[in-house]
Design a protein around this motif. Sequence first.
Motif, PDB file in Angstrom:
ATOM      1  N   GLN A 112       0.818  -1.217   0.000  1.00  0.00           N
ATOM      2  CA  GLN A 112       0.000   0.000   0.000  1.00  0.00           C
ATOM      3  C   GLN A 112       0.849   1.264   0.000  1.00  0.00           C
ATOM      4  O   GLN A 112       0.422   2.307  -0.505  1.00  0.00           O
ATOM      5  CB  GLN A 112      -0.943  -0.006   1.199  1.00  0.00           C
ATOM      6  CG  GLN A 112      -2.050  -1.044   1.099  1.00  0.00           C
ATOM      7  CD  GLN A 112      -2.914  -1.105   2.349  1.00  0.00           C
ATOM      8  OE1 GLN A 112      -2.877  -0.204   3.190  1.00  0.00           O
ATOM      9  NE2 GLN A 112      -3.696  -2.167   2.484  1.00  0.00           N
ATOM     10  N   ARG A 133      -0.228   4.893  -1.948  1.00  0.00           N
ATOM     11  CA  ARG A 133      -0.619   6.099  -1.206  1.00  0.00           C
ATOM     12  C   ARG A 133       0.249   7.298  -1.583  1.00  0.00           C
ATOM     13  O   ARG A 133       1.482   7.257  -1.502  1.00  0.00           O
ATOM     14  CB  ARG A 133      -0.543   5.847   0.292  1.00  0.00           C
ATOM     15  CG  ARG A 133      -1.114   6.969   1.161  1.00  0.00           C
ATOM     16  CD  ARG A 133      -1.055   6.606   2.630  1.00  0.00           C
ATOM     17  NE  ARG A 133      -1.843   5.404   2.910  1.00  0.00           N
ATOM     18  CZ  ARG A 133      -1.307   4.218   3.229  1.00  0.00           C
ATOM     19  NH1 ARG A 133       0.017   4.087   3.305  1.00  0.00           N
ATOM     20  NH2 ARG A 133      -2.080   3.177   3.467  1.00  0.00           N
ATOM     21  N   TYR A 179      -7.064   3.831  -1.904  1.00  0.00           N
ATOM     22  CA  TYR A 179      -5.783   3.676  -1.208  1.00  0.00           C
ATOM     23  C   TYR A 179      -4.901   4.922  -1.314  1.00  0.00           C
ATOM     24  O   TYR A 179      -3.728   4.892  -0.953  1.00  0.00           O
ATOM     25  CB  TYR A 179      -5.038   2.455  -1.735  1.00  0.00           C
ATOM     26  CG  TYR A 179      -5.651   1.157  -1.257  1.00  0.00           C
ATOM     27  CD1 TYR A 179      -5.404   0.676   0.026  1.00  0.00           C
ATOM     28  CD2 TYR A 179      -6.496   0.420  -2.074  1.00  0.00           C
ATOM     29  CE1 TYR A 179      -5.972  -0.502   0.476  1.00  0.00           C
ATOM     30  CE2 TYR A 179      -7.080  -0.762  -1.642  1.00  0.00           C
ATOM     31  CZ  TYR A 179      -6.815  -1.213  -0.363  1.00  0.00           C
ATOM     32  OH  TYR A 179      -7.398  -2.380   0.076  1.00  0.00           O
TER      33      TYR A 179
END
Length: 213
Positions: A119, A123, A150
């Motif tokens: 992730q 981001r 995300y």
Amino acid sequence: MEDRAYSVSLTKNPLISMKVIPGHFTTNHFHISHYLDVSELKTNAVIAKDVARELSIPYLANVSVDTIVCMEGTEVIGAYLAEELMQEGVGVINSGKEIRVLKPVISANGKLLFQCNVQQYIRDKEIVLLVASISSGTTIGRALDCITYYGGVVAGISALFNAYPAGDEQVIHSMFTREDIPGYQVYSMGECTMCREGQKLEAIINSEGYTNI
């Protein structure tokens, strides 16, 4: 079906071609008049490298890219695309950077998600979304929702084939479009002209291929 197949090639690079089979096909959501086989573009390393070179052109000079998100089995092309975008050269904006190549996973309830360990590469990152085929916009919509959820910033969308109507939203960079396939149509299941004319469904199709009915 295969005896009706023909090839459509990219004018500036005939090595890049897809097989087209006209007929009456269904996906999970729509009926479609042509099956497009882009498996050679996705799996043949020599061809995939040429495909990546073509797809990199809109981004080379002025689009910062941190991550390439691959859908529908485009990971080989995605890796070569990252290589093209990171090449050394004057005017290559991503020269010397590290670009990640990822694909989302599908949860038990069919939702797209990125696992915790990757992730961080979504981001607040500049994302290029790479897909094989855009017909109805359903797949690309799910992917964009996932990236946004995300915290990713969509810097560009690239597709091997795009039949989605142009609009005021994100530009889609495509190698082939519906103009390359005369008669290409996408119908909702309740409004399919081929069904009304009594033409039987021939196969169920998805990004992996087709299954005869």
